[in-house]
Write a protein that holds these residues in place. Structure first.
Motif: not given
Length: 321
Positions: A60-66, A114-115
């Motif tokens: 996951s390359l956008g986990h900071a979004g959570f 894709y994730l």
């Protein structure tokens, strides 16, 4: 009893408990309570990534979004909805889990990266919303977060303690619980199914593992961990800005996981400790801080490819993962 103490889960928890109990004896000032509290909060998020990356082999390359969703849930809930901070934390975690299900369900049926691509876009989207919707989030300047009231609660029992000390204990206890959940998950049938995905999705599918389902489970759990960590960060700092959901923060979190040992809970804590404390250690070398940090990361990747803690314990004696 001997069998109980041979449990790797118990060994890891005892190591963490001893570190949390002994570390304050060497703190020269309350500032160090703050640093170690931040380490515990980051480690909670990274343990979620250990489940996703280390157990299930998904990136996951956008986990900071959570993390951002959790942080702003604890800010927006009390400020705009009048919710208690702890209830806002729980609702933020539930919202993050629901969004992870919605985002991951169609994507995790596919193979490949894709994730990683979708989460990268998700993280950027969350960051943009937090920056642009100033009426709700305060925009780029951020917003204040209501006091959790931990110190007042502790004082009601007749215990005198400073805010930094109370938060150190509180974050440490949540870290222990997060580690306990992750370690028990690892040794459960679900954990074994997740680890089979990391080794080979084809082989896992051959023996009857529902690949898409277990990928989704890992993604949802890691999102909840990230949200809780983000809420704790906002409540601890009493302020939050959109930087908490930035792409750079996502990269930092993944780096913590990989440096410490992507498949090791204790390694995730070690990676969090390294990258959280290193900027403080290198403060006197501010002009070279980024260069030194980069060299350390390259050195670990080259000479300790399994991660800092797993590689060292393999060489000098097994402590347990």
């Amino acid at each position: 009893m001997d069998r109980l103490f041979q449990s790797s889960t118990l060994r890891v928890l005892l190591v963490l408990l001893v570190i949390l109990a002994v570390a304050p004896l060497f703190f020269p000032s309350t500032f160090y309570y703050r640093i170690f509290t931040l380490i515990s909060i980051n480690a909670i998020v990274v343990i979620g990534l250990v489940i996703l990356l280390g157990y299930a082999g998904q990136i996951s390359l956008g986990h900071a979004g959570f993390v951002g969703l959790g942080a702003y849930a604890s800010a927006i809930g009390p400020a705009h909805l009048g919710l208690p901070p702890l209830l806002a934390l729980v609702l933020g975690a539930a919202l993050s889990g629901a969004i992870a299900w919605f985002v991951g369900r169609p994507i995790l049926k596919l193979r490949g990266l894709y994730l990683a691509v979708v989460t990268l876009g998700f993280g950027i989207l969350v960051h943009m919303v937090l920056v642009n919707e100033a009426w709700l989030t305060g925009g780029p300047d951020g917003m204040a977060v209501e006091n959790l009231g931990l110190v007042a609660l502790v004082k009601s029992f007749g215990i005198k303690a400073k805010t930094a000390q109370v938060w150190y204990v509180f974050a440490g206890l949540i870290l222990l619980f997060a580690a306990w959940v992750a370690l028990n998950l690892r040794d459960s049938p679900t954990g074994r199914a997740l680890r089979s995905l990391r080794d080979s999705e084809v082989a896992a599918r051959t023996v009857g593992v529902n690949v898409a389902r277990y990928k989704l489970i890992a993604f949802i759990i890691s999102a909840v961990y990230a949200s809780v960590g983000g809420s704790l960060l906002a409540l601890f700092n009493r302020f939050v800005t959109p930087d908490v959901a930035s792409f750079i923060h996502s990269v930092e979190l993944v780096t913590m996981s990989v440096l410490g040992g992507a498949a090791s809970v204790l390694g995730g804590v070690a990676g969090s400790a390294l990258l959280t404390s290193l900027p403080q250690v290198l403060a006197a070398l501010h002009d070279f801080e980024t260069v030194i940090l980069g060299l350390i990361m390259m050195g670990v990747a080259i000479f300790l490819p399994a991660g800092l803690l797993p590689s060292l314990t393999k060489r000098f004696g097994r402590v347990g993962q």
